[in-house]
Design a protein around this motif. Structure first.
Motif, PDB file in Angstrom:
ATOM      1  N   LYS A  12       0.832  -1.202   0.000  1.00 12.86           N
ATOM      2  CA  LYS A  12       0.000   0.000   0.000  1.00 12.86           C
ATOM      3  C   LYS A  12       0.867   1.252   0.000  1.00 12.86           C
ATOM      4  O   LYS A  12       1.965   1.273   0.566  1.00 12.86           O
ATOM      5  N   SER A  33      -8.829   3.702   4.909  1.00 13.03           N
ATOM      6  CA  SER A  33      -7.620   2.908   4.667  1.00 13.03           C
ATOM      7  C   SER A  33      -7.699   1.522   5.278  1.00 13.03           C
ATOM      8  O   SER A  33      -6.920   0.635   4.912  1.00 13.03           O
ATOM      9  N   CYS A  38      -8.292  -0.973  -0.020  1.00 14.95           N
ATOM     10  CA  CYS A  38      -7.800   0.413  -0.096  1.00 14.95           C
ATOM     11  C   CYS A  38      -6.314   0.390  -0.449  1.00 14.95           C
ATOM     12  O   CYS A  38      -5.535  -0.355   0.155  1.00 14.95           O
ATOM     13  N   PRO A  39      -5.880   1.200  -1.408  1.00 18.07           N
ATOM     14  CA  PRO A  39      -4.495   1.116  -1.876  1.00 18.07           C
ATOM     15  C   PRO A  39      -3.498   1.944  -1.063  1.00 18.07           C
ATOM     16  O   PRO A  39      -2.327   2.015  -1.429  1.00 18.07           O
ATOM     17  N   TYR A  40      -3.949   2.592   0.008  1.00 22.50           N
ATOM     18  CA  TYR A  40      -3.019   3.385   0.819  1.00 22.50           C
ATOM     19  C   TYR A  40      -3.175   3.047   2.294  1.00 22.50           C
ATOM     20  O   TYR A  40      -4.178   2.475   2.730  1.00 22.50           O
ATOM     21  N   ALA A 189     -11.083  10.430   0.356  1.00 27.83           N
ATOM     22  CA  ALA A 189     -10.543   9.071   0.311  1.00 27.83           C
ATOM     23  C   ALA A 189     -10.540   8.528  -1.115  1.00 27.83           C
ATOM     24  O   ALA A 189      -9.585   7.854  -1.538  1.00 27.83           O
ATOM     25  N   ARG A 190     -11.605   8.824  -1.881  1.00 22.06           N
ATOM     26  CA  ARG A 190     -11.668   8.329  -3.261  1.00 22.06           C
ATOM     27  C   ARG A 190     -10.569   8.960  -4.118  1.00 22.06           C
ATOM     28  O   ARG A 190      -9.919   8.275  -4.911  1.00 22.06           O
ATOM     29  N   ALA A 193      -7.096   7.593  -3.112  1.00 20.66           N
ATOM     30  CA  ALA A 193      -6.918   6.229  -3.612  1.00 20.66           C
ATOM     31  C   ALA A 193      -6.629   6.225  -5.110  1.00 20.66           C
ATOM     32  O   ALA A 193      -5.750   5.493  -5.590  1.00 20.66           O
ATOM     33  N   THR A 197      -2.744   5.246  -7.031  1.00 17.92           N
ATOM     34  CA  THR A 197      -2.706   4.080  -7.919  1.00 17.92           C
ATOM     35  C   THR A 197      -2.514   4.460  -9.379  1.00 17.92           C
ATOM     36  O   THR A 197      -2.408   3.590 -10.232  1.00 17.92           O
TER      37      THR A 197
END
Length: 325
Positions: A12, A33, A38-40, A189-190, A193, A197
């Motif tokens: 992440k 997260s 979630c990528p972070y 958050a969106r 993310a 990425t």
């Protein structure tokens, strides 16, 4: 039946959050997260105010914190200390979440393209403070929120996402702010993310190559076997962007090189990044773009070199002359 073999999860992105108050947007980022997809991850919450309520929340949730009062320090000294804390935490990105400090240009530039901010207006409208009252006073139908990249000019970086929030009859700055806050918690958050990425997104990676390839003289783009293909107008091809080409499972730039010896040397040097592209032969090299650490200046150099290998001599000469000025 035996369980299928699980592929290891991708690491992440490591994000630090800067706050000055209660940290509600920090909390929204933190709880988002915790989702498995979630990528972070949040690796540090830092503040210029040791009493900031968000620090206690982060600590209770097991997130490392750092606080350094700015009083008695120059802006440059304070920014340098915060920068050190961020880097020691291993942060790759910074999210400003109610951080009420104007950052120095040096600090902003050191995190260029990797620092995001959330602002309670539909930028470019109403930069700065008192955004909700200004929207109401102007008779706007909607207020809203924007997430943007941070640049030296206040609230002026590229906008990554926005949410509109209707202004209701009788709204005050406080009531409007309350509804905008819901939108902030959803949007930040969106956007974060998506941003962390992007360096593995085939569309984004292709666009970065396209911008550099088409900047070369008389370059054009076609499509070849599902790949973006770049060549000299009515001439030879000098680059391709391969997305899972022949089930390779990665996004890569294919460019021309001098031959088998150089190909073998590059692969020996870094066999994760360089590879022999299927069906392209010894005069091409594949360069992975989806490792998350692509040096785009180097990619521009590879494209220019490959372009030179197929461009007419007269065109190369004109480019050499232009490069002297």
């Amino acid at each position: 039946m035996p369980d299928p073999i699980r592929q290891p999860a991708a690491p992440k992105a490591r994000v630090a959050v800067l706050i000055s108050g209660s940290g509600t947007n920090m909390a929204a980022l933190l709880y988002a997260s915790r989702a498995e997809d979630c990528p972070y991850e949040i690796v540090l919450v830092a503040s210029n105010k040791p009493e900031a309520g968000g620090l206690a929340l982060a600590a209770a949730e097991g997130v490392p914190t750092f606080a350094l009062p700015h009083k008695g320090m120059s802006r440059a000294e304070h920014d340098a200390a915060m920068d050190t804390a961020l880097r020691e935490a291993g942060a790759a990105y910074v999210a400003l979440a109610g951080y009420m400090r104007i950052l120095t240009d040096d600090f902003v530039r050191s995190w260029e393209g990797r620092m995001l901010n959330i602002h309670p207006s539909l930028l470019p409208a109403y930069k700065g403070l008192h955004t909700h009252q200004r929207a109401i006073d102007a008779g706007d139908s909607h207020g809203g929120v924007s997430v943007h990249l941070v640049t030296p000019e206040l609230d002026d970086g590229p906008v990554l996402g926005q949410t509109r929030v209707a202004i209701l009859p009788g709204d005050t700055a406080e009531t409007l702010a309350g509804r905008v806050l819901f939108a902030e918690h959803q949007l930040y958050a969106r956007c974060l993310a998506a941003w962390v990425t992007r360096e593995k997104s085939p569309e984004w990676l292709t666009e970065q190559v396209r911008e550099k390839a088409l900047a070369l003289p008389e370059a054009d783009e076609t499509n070849s076997h599902g790949m973006a293909c770049f060549g000299i107008v009515k001439g030879k091809k000098f680059a391709y962007v391969a997305n899972n080409h022949h089930a390779g499972g990665h996004v890569a730039l294919l460019v021309k090189i001098s031959g088998a010896d150089e190909q073998a040397s590059l692969i020996e040097q870094d066999d994760e990044r360089y590879f022999r592209p299927a069906y392209f032969g010894d005069n091409w090299i594949g360069i992975r773009l989806d490792l998350g650490d692509t040096d785009w200046d180097s990619i521009a150099d590879w494209l220019a070199r490959s372009w030179r290998s197929v461009a007419p001599r007269k065109l190369v000469h004109l480019m050499d002359v232009a490069d002297q000025f």
